[in-house]
Design an enzyme around this catalytic site. Structure first.
Site, PDB file in Angstrom:
ATOM      1  N   THR A  90       0.851  -1.202   0.000  1.00  0.00           N
ATOM      2  CA  THR A  90       0.000   0.000   0.000  1.00  0.00           C
ATOM      3  C   THR A  90       0.889   1.256   0.000  1.00  0.00           C
ATOM      4  OG1 THR A  90      -0.083  -0.211   2.409  1.00  0.00           O
ATOM      5  CG2 THR A  90      -1.935  -1.116   1.173  1.00  0.00           C
ATOM      6  N   HIS A 106      -2.695  -0.325  13.545  1.00  0.00           N
ATOM      7  CA  HIS A 106      -1.768  -1.308  12.979  1.00  0.00           C
ATOM      8  C   HIS A 106      -0.504  -1.365  13.830  1.00  0.00           C
ATOM      9  CE1 HIS A 106      -4.233  -0.969   9.307  1.00  0.00           C
ATOM     10  NE2 HIS A 106      -3.744  -2.167   9.009  1.00  0.00           N
ATOM     11  N   LYS A 118       4.451  -0.152  10.838  1.00  0.00           N
ATOM     12  CA  LYS A 118       3.801   0.037   9.525  1.00  0.00           C
ATOM     13  C   LYS A 118       4.230   1.385   8.944  1.00  0.00           C
ATOM     14  CE  LYS A 118      -0.677   0.141   7.169  1.00  0.00           C
ATOM     15  NZ  LYS A 118      -0.267  -0.568   5.953  1.00  0.00           N
TER      16      LYS A 118
HETATM   17  N1  LIG Z   1      -3.147  -5.765   0.573  1.00  0.00           N
HETATM   18  C1  LIG Z   1      -3.135  -6.491   1.702  1.00  0.00           C
HETATM   19  O1  LIG Z   1      -3.999  -7.341   1.950  1.00  0.00           O
HETATM   20  C2  LIG Z   1      -2.019  -6.269   2.684  1.00  0.00           C
HETATM   21  C3  LIG Z   1      -1.901  -7.056   3.836  1.00  0.00           C
HETATM   22  C4  LIG Z   1      -0.784  -6.895   4.654  1.00  0.00           C
HETATM   23  C5  LIG Z   1       0.179  -5.941   4.333  1.00  0.00           C
HETATM   24  N2  LIG Z   1       0.001  -5.166   3.220  1.00  0.00           N
HETATM   25  C6  LIG Z   1       1.025  -4.201   2.795  1.00  0.00           C
HETATM   26  O2  LIG Z   1       2.124  -4.959   2.296  1.00  0.00           O
HETATM   27  C7  LIG Z   1       3.347  -4.260   2.550  1.00  0.00           C
HETATM   28  C8  LIG Z   1       4.280  -5.190   3.324  1.00  0.00           C
HETATM   29  O3  LIG Z   1       3.731  -5.418   4.600  1.00  0.00           O
HETATM   30  P1  LIG Z   1       4.472  -6.363   5.665  1.00  0.00           P
HETATM   31  O4  LIG Z   1       3.652  -6.265   6.886  1.00  0.00           O
HETATM   32  O5  LIG Z   1       4.755  -7.696   5.077  1.00  0.00           O
HETATM   33  O6  LIG Z   1       5.830  -5.525   5.864  1.00  0.00           O
HETATM   34  P2  LIG Z   1       7.273  -6.025   6.286  1.00  0.00           P
HETATM   35  O7  LIG Z   1       7.184  -7.172   7.220  1.00  0.00           O
HETATM   36  O8  LIG Z   1       8.017  -4.792   6.715  1.00  0.00           O
HETATM   37  O9  LIG Z   1       7.909  -6.565   4.919  1.00  0.00           O
HETATM   38  C9  LIG Z   1       8.358  -5.757   3.880  1.00  0.00           C
HETATM   39  C10 LIG Z   1       9.462  -6.497   3.177  1.00  0.00           C
HETATM   40  O10 LIG Z   1       9.788  -5.824   1.960  1.00  0.00           O
HETATM   41  C11 LIG Z   1      11.122  -6.166   1.677  1.00  0.00           C
HETATM   42  N3  LIG Z   1      11.670  -5.232   0.694  1.00  0.00           N
HETATM   43  C12 LIG Z   1      12.032  -3.934   0.870  1.00  0.00           C
HETATM   44  N4  LIG Z   1      12.486  -3.425  -0.290  1.00  0.00           N
HETATM   45  C13 LIG Z   1      12.423  -4.426  -1.219  1.00  0.00           C
HETATM   46  C14 LIG Z   1      12.744  -4.535  -2.598  1.00  0.00           C
HETATM   47  N5  LIG Z   1      13.256  -3.503  -3.276  1.00  0.00           N
HETATM   48  N6  LIG Z   1      12.533  -5.716  -3.227  1.00  0.00           N
HETATM   49  C15 LIG Z   1      12.031  -6.779  -2.564  1.00  0.00           C
HETATM   50  N7  LIG Z   1      11.708  -6.736  -1.249  1.00  0.00           N
HETATM   51  C16 LIG Z   1      11.906  -5.575  -0.593  1.00  0.00           C
HETATM   52  C17 LIG Z   1      11.840  -6.116   3.002  1.00  0.00           C
HETATM   53  O11 LIG Z   1      12.889  -7.008   2.912  1.00  0.00           O
HETATM   54  P3  LIG Z   1      14.097  -7.135   3.987  1.00  0.00           P
HETATM   55  O12 LIG Z   1      13.480  -7.841   5.159  1.00  0.00           O
HETATM   56  O13 LIG Z   1      15.087  -7.970   3.268  1.00  0.00           O
HETATM   57  O14 LIG Z   1      14.521  -5.727   4.289  1.00  0.00           O
HETATM   58  C18 LIG Z   1      10.732  -6.571   3.975  1.00  0.00           C
HETATM   59  O15 LIG Z   1      10.928  -7.920   4.354  1.00  0.00           O
HETATM   60  C19 LIG Z   1       2.922  -2.966   3.280  1.00  0.00           C
HETATM   61  O16 LIG Z   1       2.782  -1.939   2.330  1.00  0.00           O
HETATM   62  C20 LIG Z   1       1.573  -3.316   3.890  1.00  0.00           C
HETATM   63  O17 LIG Z   1       0.759  -2.176   4.074  1.00  0.00           O
HETATM   64  C21 LIG Z   1      -1.070  -5.312   2.413  1.00  0.00           C
END
Ligand SMILES: NC(=O)c1ccc[n+]([C@@H]2O[C@H](COP(=O)([O-])OP(=O)(O)OC[C@H]3O[C@@H](n4cnc5c(N)ncnc54)[C@H](OP(=O)(O)O)[C@@H]3O)[C@@H](O)[C@H]2O)c1
Length: 228
Positions: A79, A135, A139
């Site tokens: 998002t 959240h 986040k």
């Molecule tokens: N649409 C939905 O249903 C839904 C549900 C949940 C979350 N979300 C969204 O999804 C996103 C991720 O959420 P999360 O809770 O999983 O966050 P998170 O645990 O912080 O995970 C984000 C991951 O992105 C990786 N990353 C950063 N830059 C990258 C790149 N250039 N290429 C590939 N990977 C990269 C990071 O890797 P490293 O660990 O290696 O740094 C990190 O592990 C957020 O925007 C959240 O709002 C959406």
């Protein structure tokens, strides 16, 4: 189906687990694997059917541009990039790929959006309203994409001049809670969705990817989840 999942974080890892349970072939790439778009070169993408992105608002646009330009279908759960939605829609049209996004891939939240749409009628009957979202502390974007979707749906459905105000809380490990409170001089209506885990998001995203295989066009999950 061969899936490339971008993001090894809380949600991306679970998406990979669910996809493997559903017997899909899965590759995962986190920040280190994808520095400077290293995981998204035409060569690396050659055998990939769909890319699923659960990364960060900071890198998602670069990921989308690389995948769409390489002609790959994409499901985006990340998002915080929706100010660029129209430009990405054009890019997807120009490259004739398939693209599906959602601020929230859980069926429960998509049902909740329908409930919020119906409840918006109250705003024509002397009710005022507010949206609250909670959240986990780390986040990166606020308000949440889901809160913005609730706000937009209720604004369109009610036809009121101003959208409802959103208040965001960032605390502890809260997976995702969204509340709509509607208040009249006589009473209050409370609507609440509280995610118990990330399972609903992960299952929805994998089903969305399976649905998108071989399709072209730009899709919002809230318009297609009933078909999955
Ligand atoms: N649409 C939905 O249903 C839904 C549900 C949940 C979350 N979300 C969204 O999804 C996103 C991720 O959420 P999360 O809770 O999983 O966050 P998170 O645990 O912080 O995970 C984000 C991951 O992105 C990786 N990353 C950063 N830059 C990258 C790149 N250039 N290429 C590939 N990977 C990269 C990071 O890797 P490293 O660990 O290696 O740094 C990190 O592990 C957020 O925007 C959240 O709002 C959406």
């Amino acid at each position: 189906m061969e899936l490339l999942i971008l993001g090894r974080g809380k949600t991306g890892s679970l998406v990979a687990e669910i996809a493997r349970q559903r017997r899909q072939k899965v590759r995962l790439a986190g920040a280190a694997d994808n520095a400077g778009g290293a995981a998204l070169t035409p060569e690396k993408l050659r055998d990939v059917d769909i890319v699923i992105d659960f990364t960060t608002p900071h890198c998602v646009i670069g990921n989308i541009e690389a995948c769409v330009r390489a002609g790959k279908n994409m499901v985006v759960g990340t998002t915080g990039w929706y100010a660029q939605l129209d430009r990405i829609k054009e890019l997807v049209r120009a490259h004739e790929t398939g693209f599906l996004y959602a601020p929230n891939f859980s069926i429960g939240v998509n049902l909740f959006l329908e409930i919020a749409r119906s409840a918006a009628a109250s705003l024509k009957y002397n009710y005022s309203g507010q949206i609250f979202e909670r959240h986990y502390a780390q986040k990166k974007d606020a308000p949440s994409g889901t809160a913005i979707a609730i706000q937009k749906i209720m604004h369109q459905a009610s036809g009121t001049p101003e959208p409802l105000e959103i208040t965001s809380f960032r605390e502890g490990e809260v997976v995702g809670m969204h509340e709509v409170v509607l208040e009249s001089p006589a009473d209050r209506i409370y609507l609440c969705h509280d995610a118990k885990s990330r399972l609903g998001f992960a299952e929805g995203a994998v089903r969305a990817a399976e649905w998108l295989i071989g399709k072209k066009g730009f899709y919002d999950f809230k318009d297609v989840w009933r078909e999955l």
